[in-house]
Design a protein around this motif. Structure first.
Motif, mmCIF file in Angstrom:
data_model
loop_
_atom_site.group_PDB
_atom_site.id
_atom_site.type_symbol
_atom_site.label_atom_id
_atom_site.label_comp_id
_atom_site.label_asym_id
_atom_site.label_seq_id
_atom_site.Cartn_x
_atom_site.Cartn_y
_atom_site.Cartn_z
ATOM 1 N N HIS A 194 0.833 -1.200 0.000
ATOM 2 C CA HIS A 194 0.000 0.000 0.000
ATOM 3 C C HIS A 194 0.873 1.258 0.000
ATOM 4 O O HIS A 194 1.928 1.287 0.642
ATOM 5 N N PRO A 195 0.457 2.299 -0.720
ATOM 6 C CA PRO A 195 1.270 3.520 -0.767
ATOM 7 C C PRO A 195 1.473 4.180 0.585
ATOM 8 O O PRO A 195 2.433 4.952 0.754
ATOM 9 N N SER A 196 0.618 3.906 1.564
ATOM 10 C CA SER A 196 0.798 4.500 2.894
ATOM 11 C C SER A 196 1.647 3.637 3.816
ATOM 12 O O SER A 196 1.910 4.022 4.958
ATOM 13 N N ALA A 197 2.082 2.472 3.359
ATOM 14 C CA ALA A 197 2.942 1.604 4.164
ATOM 15 C C ALA A 197 4.396 2.052 4.041
ATOM 16 O O ALA A 197 4.793 2.618 3.025
ATOM 17 N N GLY B 217 -0.937 1.645 6.344
ATOM 18 C CA GLY B 217 -0.497 2.040 7.670
ATOM 19 C C GLY B 217 0.482 1.100 8.340
ATOM 20 O O GLY B 217 0.719 1.218 9.541
ATOM 21 N N THR B 218 1.068 0.186 7.597
ATOM 22 C CA THR B 218 1.988 -0.779 8.187
ATOM 23 C C THR B 218 3.431 -0.288 8.088
ATOM 24 O O THR B 218 3.753 0.599 7.299
ATOM 25 N N VAL B 219 4.296 -0.921 8.902
ATOM 26 C CA VAL B 219 5.726 -0.623 8.888
ATOM 27 C C VAL B 219 6.478 -1.947 8.831
ATOM 28 O O VAL B 219 6.226 -2.849 9.639
ATOM 29 N N VAL B 220 7.394 -2.069 7.869
ATOM 30 C CA VAL B 220 8.271 -3.232 7.767
ATOM 31 C C VAL B 220 9.697 -2.701 7.771
ATOM 32 O O VAL B 220 10.124 -2.012 6.849
ATOM 33 N N ALA C 82 -0.198 -2.896 11.218
ATOM 34 C CA ALA C 82 0.738 -3.788 11.898
ATOM 35 C C ALA C 82 2.168 -3.302 11.703
ATOM 36 O O ALA C 82 2.468 -2.577 10.758
ATOM 37 N N THR C 83 3.058 -3.727 12.618
ATOM 38 C CA THR C 83 4.468 -3.382 12.484
ATOM 39 C C THR C 83 5.321 -4.643 12.589
ATOM 40 O O THR C 83 5.083 -5.511 13.426
#
Length: 207
Positions: free
Chosen positions: A90-93, A110-113, A129-130
């Motif tokens: 997703h563009p917001s990740a 809204g995720t973070v990897v 999720a993160t």
């Protein structure tokens, strides 16, 4: 062959996949689902073309599995080995450039990897999720909305982390284990169990 990406599944998870594809500006060719009542209907404006087996009528198609059940996702992936499975972010990740995302895997809004995390094939990192540095999520694993994995966590094949659950650094969760919503994993968990609570404790063994 039809242009665009196909979605396999027409339930709630598929809706979020379609929303992600639209956010990326990707053309969507259609949806496959085994519920006969859905054929000829539409899902968020995308036509439901027929049962999953009918995907074989489109050789070389590009697709993503829009089904949340990890075991069903694995079964479909193994049955359709000639499909070009797409990975979606997703563009917001935020996905660090050093992280790896396998084919068919999906990273939602809204995720973070973080750096050097590795996602296998057909992994789901769900909304908000993160996944911190050096984590490894094996094939078909899923972290549901609001899950937080600290650095170096390993989720083996097919693990399901329930909504809002947490894993502290360096713990390992065995294959096809389910961690209940809100649980906190503070030690390694074996394969094929369900664990709940704070700290997470095994309450059920399953095949």
């Amino acid at each position: 062959m039809a242009e665009g990406i196909f979605v396999i599944g027409a339930g709630g998870h598929a809706k979020v996949i379609i929303g992600l594809l639209k956010a990326l500006g990707k053309p969507i060719a259609g949806v496959f689902d085994d519920d006969p009542t859905k054929k000829g209907q539409s899902l968020l404006g995308v036509p439901v073309l027929g049962p999953v087996e009918s995907a074989r009528e489109y050789p070389g198609l590009k697709a993503v599995i829009g089904i949340g059940n990890n075991r069903i996702r694995k079964r479909i992936a193994e049955c359709f080995r000639d499909v070009n499975w797409v990975r979606l972010i997703h563009p917001s990740a935020w996905v660090d450039p050093s992280a790896q995302v396998g084919e068919g895997s999906v990273v939602f809004a809204g995720t973070v990897v973080q750096p050097h995390a590795k996602l296998g094939r057909h992994v789901v990192v769900n909304t908000g999720a993160t996944v911190d540095h050096d984590c490894f999520l094996d094939d078909y694993a899923q972290v549901t909305p609001g899950v937080h994995l600290a650095g170096g966590v390993v989720l083996e094949e097919g693990v399901m982390m329930g909504t809002g659950s947490v894993a502290i650094p360096l713990v390992r969760v065995g294959a096809w284990t389910t961690v209940g919503a809100g649980a906190v994993v503070t030690r390694d968990l074996p394969s094929h169990v369900t664990a709940v609570g704070i700290p997470a404790k095994v309450i059920k063994h399953h095949c």
